[in-house]
Design a protein around this motif. Structure first.
Motif, PDB file in Angstrom:
ATOM      1  N   ASP A  22       0.841  -1.200   0.000  1.00 49.27           N
ATOM      2  CA  ASP A  22       0.000   0.000   0.000  1.00 49.27           C
ATOM      3  C   ASP A  22       0.878   1.252   0.000  1.00 49.27           C
ATOM      4  OD1 ASP A  22      -1.794   2.078   0.586  1.00 49.27           O
ATOM      5  OD2 ASP A  22      -3.043   0.786   1.841  1.00 49.27           O
ATOM      6  N   LYS A  23       0.796   2.033  -1.061  1.00 50.36           N
ATOM      7  CA  LYS A  23       1.602   3.256  -1.159  1.00 50.36           C
ATOM      8  C   LYS A  23       1.301   4.222  -0.016  1.00 50.36           C
ATOM      9  CE  LYS A  23       3.894   5.139  -3.958  1.00 50.36           C
ATOM     10  NZ  LYS A  23       5.377   5.388  -3.993  1.00 50.36           N
ATOM     11  N   PHE A  24       0.057   4.229   0.455  1.00 47.85           N
ATOM     12  CA  PHE A  24      -0.309   5.130   1.546  1.00 47.85           C
ATOM     13  C   PHE A  24       0.376   4.746   2.852  1.00 47.85           C
ATOM     14  CE2 PHE A  24      -3.897   5.651  -1.398  1.00 47.85           C
ATOM     15  CZ  PHE A  24      -3.910   7.033  -1.529  1.00 47.85           C
ATOM     16  N   LEU A  25       0.728   3.457   2.980  1.00 47.61           N
ATOM     17  CA  LEU A  25       1.398   2.987   4.195  1.00 47.61           C
ATOM     18  C   LEU A  25       2.915   2.997   4.059  1.00 47.61           C
ATOM     19  CD1 LEU A  25      -0.871  -0.057   5.174  1.00 47.61           C
ATOM     20  CD2 LEU A  25      -0.845   2.215   6.200  1.00 47.61           C
ATOM     21  N   GLU A  26       3.416   3.431   2.917  1.00 47.45           N
ATOM     22  CA  GLU A  26       4.868   3.408   2.699  1.00 47.45           C
ATOM     23  C   GLU A  26       5.645   4.260   3.701  1.00 47.45           C
ATOM     24  OE1 GLU A  26       8.257   4.200  -0.746  1.00 47.45           O
ATOM     25  OE2 GLU A  26       6.131   4.252  -1.289  1.00 47.45           O
ATOM     26  N   PRO A  27       5.221   5.502   4.004  1.00 53.21           N
ATOM     27  CA  PRO A  27       5.993   6.291   4.980  1.00 53.21           C
ATOM     28  C   PRO A  27       6.092   5.619   6.347  1.00 53.21           C
ATOM     29  CG  PRO A  27       4.508   7.709   3.740  1.00 53.21           C
ATOM     30  CD  PRO A  27       4.132   6.304   3.403  1.00 53.21           C
ATOM     31  N   GLU A  28       4.950   5.096   6.860  1.00 51.62           N
ATOM     32  CA  GLU A  28       4.974   4.400   8.153  1.00 51.62           C
ATOM     33  C   GLU A  28       5.835   3.143   8.088  1.00 51.62           C
ATOM     34  OE1 GLU A  28       1.125   3.627   9.911  1.00 51.62           O
ATOM     35  OE2 GLU A  28       0.251   5.298   8.796  1.00 51.62           O
ATOM     36  N   SER A  29       5.756   2.447   6.966  1.00 52.87           N
ATOM     37  CA  SER A  29       6.517   1.213   6.807  1.00 52.87           C
ATOM     38  C   SER A  29       8.010   1.486   6.768  1.00 52.87           C
ATOM     39  CB  SER A  29       6.077   0.485   5.531  1.00 52.87           C
ATOM     40  OG  SER A  29       4.691   0.206   5.555  1.00 52.87           O
ATOM     41  N   ARG A  30       8.402   2.569   6.101  1.00 53.52           N
ATOM     42  CA  ARG A  30       9.817   2.942   6.053  1.00 53.52           C
ATOM     43  C   ARG A  30      10.328   3.311   7.447  1.00 53.52           C
ATOM     44  NH1 ARG A  30      12.363   3.497   1.274  1.00 53.52           N
ATOM     45  NH2 ARG A  30      11.117   3.512  -0.641  1.00 53.52           N
ATOM     46  N   LEU A  31       9.512   4.004   8.216  1.00 54.10           N
ATOM     47  CA  LEU A  31       9.900   4.349   9.585  1.00 54.10           C
ATOM     48  C   LEU A  31      10.061   3.095  10.439  1.00 54.10           C
ATOM     49  CD1 LEU A  31       7.668   7.484  10.317  1.00 54.10           C
ATOM     50  CD2 LEU A  31      10.174   7.419  10.146  1.00 54.10           C
ATOM     51  N   LEU A  32       9.143   2.139  10.256  1.00 57.39           N
ATOM     52  CA  LEU A  32       9.233   0.876  10.986  1.00 57.39           C
ATOM     53  C   LEU A  32      10.520   0.151  10.629  1.00 57.39           C
ATOM     54  CD1 LEU A  32       7.959  -1.282  12.844  1.00 57.39           C
ATOM     55  CD2 LEU A  32       6.758  -2.177  10.825  1.00 57.39           C
ATOM     56  N   ALA A  33      10.829   0.099   9.335  1.00 54.03           N
ATOM     57  CA  ALA A  33      12.055  -0.571   8.889  1.00 54.03           C
ATOM     58  C   ALA A  33      13.291   0.096   9.489  1.00 54.03           C
ATOM     59  CB  ALA A  33      12.123  -0.555   7.365  1.00 54.03           C
ATOM     60  N   LYS A  34      13.275   1.421   9.514  1.00 53.76           N
ATOM     61  CA  LYS A  34      14.417   2.150  10.066  1.00 53.76           C
ATOM     62  C   LYS A  34      14.573   1.869  11.555  1.00 53.76           C
ATOM     63  CE  LYS A  34      16.435   6.793  10.346  1.00 53.76           C
ATOM     64  NZ  LYS A  34      16.235   8.233  10.027  1.00 53.76           N
ATOM     65  N   SER A  35      13.453   1.845  12.277  1.00 51.42           N
ATOM     66  CA  SER A  35      13.515   1.604  13.723  1.00 51.42           C
ATOM     67  C   SER A  35      14.022   0.209  14.052  1.00 51.42           C
ATOM     68  CB  SER A  35      12.131   1.813  14.352  1.00 51.42           C
ATOM     69  OG  SER A  35      11.235   0.779  13.982  1.00 51.42           O
ATOM     70  N   LEU A  36      13.792  -0.743  13.137  1.00 56.89           N
ATOM     71  CA  LEU A  36      14.216  -2.127  13.355  1.00 56.89           C
ATOM     72  C   LEU A  36      15.538  -2.448  12.657  1.00 56.89           C
ATOM     73  CD1 LEU A  36      10.757  -3.911  12.861  1.00 56.89           C
ATOM     74  CD2 LEU A  36      11.904  -3.383  15.023  1.00 56.89           C
ATOM     75  N   LEU A  56      16.056  -2.733   9.462  1.00 57.33           N
ATOM     76  CA  LEU A  56      15.776  -3.714   8.417  1.00 57.33           C
ATOM     77  C   LEU A  56      15.603  -3.013   7.072  1.00 57.33           C
ATOM     78  CD1 LEU A  56      13.110  -5.956  10.225  1.00 57.33           C
ATOM     79  CD2 LEU A  56      15.544  -6.474   9.904  1.00 57.33           C
ATOM     80  N   ASP A  57      15.792  -3.775   5.993  1.00 51.95           N
ATOM     81  CA  ASP A  57      15.513  -3.255   4.660  1.00 51.95           C
ATOM     82  C   ASP A  57      14.015  -3.028   4.497  1.00 51.95           C
ATOM     83  OD1 ASP A  57      18.185  -3.481   4.056  1.00 51.95           O
ATOM     84  OD2 ASP A  57      17.959  -5.386   2.970  1.00 51.95           O
ATOM     85  N   PHE A  58      13.671  -2.152   3.543  1.00 50.26           N
ATOM     86  CA  PHE A  58      12.264  -1.923   3.192  1.00 50.26           C
ATOM     87  C   PHE A  58      12.064  -2.194   1.709  1.00 50.26           C
ATOM     88  CE2 PHE A  58       9.207   0.852   1.080  1.00 50.26           C
ATOM     89  CZ  PHE A  58       8.042   0.426   1.701  1.00 50.26           C
TER      90      PHE A  58
END
Length: 264
Positions: A11-25, A27-29
């Motif tokens: 979901d493109k709309f969830l991409e910003p939140e997902s990138r933040l999650l990846a950064k916090s962990l 992990l790659d996104f």
């Protein structure tokens, strides 16, 4: 070689939140454009969806993604029909002697045992040091807080920022509960639930499991309870005060003080 995992969303709309999650962990996104069965670069994906955060195996024939869900399925069935304070876990922590216990679940995982204890009236603090599992657990607790039947239960569950080694106070919990990961045998893996396979692949054995017991004994006021598979050695080779044997495992109970003299 450890199995690989990345954060993903379709979901493109969830991409910003997902990138933040990846950064916090750390992990790659990836923005996923193909079905999971065609993903080959990573063994697992931590999926950010409109339904929450799930872990999904990639490749052909992979099982469905797994969410932390306290509102349906086996967890909800156990809440309704699990046997209340007659359950072995309830007896192990001492609910047959005293109610309203404060419990530290120091190896929370998907939070299922903690949820059972919260259903039985306990106040449960949870530690989970594996980053992606903690993210799933936090997400599951958040979603459950909006569910009319379980909101009051998960309000008794508190996800801590620290693992057990970062808790300084002595005797701060009535009971400390440990369920460290243990290497599975061929026999046990055949019977294990598919949805728990990712724990074996991505988390593996708690190599420092023995050291957890000394922390637990310091933080508990009345007892420490260790969940173990049948045939597993005692943690740190320390013999418990007594054991409760179940069908597939046991509870080793280390009694520090009696709960009998404490009023409910």
């Amino acid at each position: 070689m450890p199995n690989s995992i990345a954060v993903a969303t379709t979901d493109k709309f969830l991409e910003p939140e997902s990138r933040l999650l990846a950064k916090s962990l750390n992990l790659d996104f990836i923005l996923l454009h193909e079905p999971l069965k065609f993903v080959s670069k990573y063994d697992y994906l931590l999926l950010k969806t409109t339904d929450g955060i799930a872990v999904a195996k990639t490749g052909k024939g992979a099982p469905k993604p797994v969410y932390v869900d306290f509102t349906s399925g086996a967890v909800d069935h156990r809440r309704r029909f699990g046997g209340g304070k007659g359950q072995d876990i309830a007896k192990a922590v001492g609910l047959n002697k005293r109610g309203n216990l404060s419990i530290l679940d120091a190896t929370a995982g998907l939070g299922r045992d903690a949820f059972v204890l919260a259903c039985l009236g306990c106040s449960v603090s949870l530690c989970e040091r594996v980053g992606f599992v903690r993210a799933m657990l936090e997400d599951g607790l958040y979603r459950a807080s909006f569910h009319h039947e379980v909101a009051e239960i998960v309000a008794k569950m508190f996800l801590l920022d620290s693992d057990i080694t970062g808790i300084d106070e002595q005797g701060v919990f009535d009971v400390v509960y440990l369920d460290p990961m243990y290497p599975h045998t061929d026999k046990s893996s055949a019977a294990a639930k598919k949805e728990m396979a990712f724990f074996r692949d991505l988390v593996g054995k708690d190599l420092d499991a023995d050291s957890l017991l000394s922390y637990a004994l310091r933080l508990a006021e009345y007892r420490v309870v260790v969940k173990r598979p049948k045939g597993a050695p005692f943690l740190d080779n320390a013999e418990p005060t007594y054991q409760l044997e179940g069908k597939s495992g046991r509870f080793d109970v280390y009694v520090l003080k009696s709960l009998d003299s404490i009023s409910a």
